[in-house]
Design an enzyme around this catalytic site. Sequence first.
Site, PDB file in Angstrom:
ATOM      1  CE1 TYR A  42      -3.985   2.126   0.645  1.00  0.00           C
ATOM      2  CE2 TYR A  42      -2.667   3.134   2.383  1.00  0.00           C
ATOM      3  CZ  TYR A  42      -3.789   3.135   1.573  1.00  0.00           C
ATOM      4  OH  TYR A  42      -4.715   4.156   1.690  1.00  0.00           O
ATOM      5  CE  LYS A 102      -3.623   4.864  -1.601  1.00  0.00           C
ATOM      6  NZ  LYS A 102      -4.650   5.422  -2.497  1.00  0.00           N
TER       7      LYS A 102
END
Length: 248
Positions: free
Chosen positions: A155, A159
């Site tokens: 993640y 990002k």
Amino acid sequence: MGTLTGKSALVTGGSRGIGRAIALRLAAEGADVAICARQLEAAQAVAAELEALGVKALARPADVAQAAQAGPLIQAVLAEWGKLDILVNNAGITRDNLLLRMSEEEWDAVLDTNLKGAFNCSKAAARAMIQARSGRIINISSVVGLLGNAGQANYAASKAGLCGFTKSLARELASRNITANVVAPGLVPETGMTGGLDEKAVEKLLSQVPLGRPGLPEDVAHSVAFLASDQAAYITGQVLCVDGGMVM
Ligand code: NAP
């Protein structure tokens, strides 16, 4: 008249959580808003909420991770409204695990949706925006992309990748009057993504927030509406943390 009257927008992952709040906020400013999600029913329910605000709305089923679905999604908006002024790449997922336990599937699923999804949609939208000599691309990242987080290597990478991706778009598209910016929310515990966090985890995270409260989907939505507006015409390539002071 709202600040976005006459504009058309697409919010990926607009069927719930932060994406729904963004869609409603853009509509409240007068924009016609299209939303997509993999599950159509929830998206249709949000489209009805948007129409109740007096704007046009469109709900489409699409998996942004698939270029073959992202292209037709943008085409559908163009066919309906003839233009796409604002693209908000919000669709995102988590598949948390510690590095040594993280499977290739968990890595790929998160990178494919969060990062490649933004690439797929931006590429298709940029073509129309370049022709129109105008456009706004707003990518929803996370403070995790700036700080890292144990158990979220996939993640965090997706990002952080969005930040580099956005700055590259900002440089590449600036001469065509297209801006690209990132909004990086902090902890927004009301939504589906963080619904699985227990109270202790939320409290621990909150202790790192100087403003002392969790973020609301609306906090994020306000900043997106600003970046989409004419008032933000001279802002590009920026990462705006909407995080109660967590990252500073
Ligand atoms: P959420 O409640 O889980 O909503 C995610 C949305 O994305 C849903 O509409 C979902 O619909 C859609 N979606 C997921 N995968 C998709 C795909 N492959 N193609 C199209 N749509 C897809 O999440 P959220 O908490 O609102 O988060 C929204 C964004 O904010 C994400 O990018 C997230 O990383 C970011 N963010 C959230 C927080 C937080 O604390 N909540 C903090 C920082 C950043 P379907 O499942 O029907 O596809």
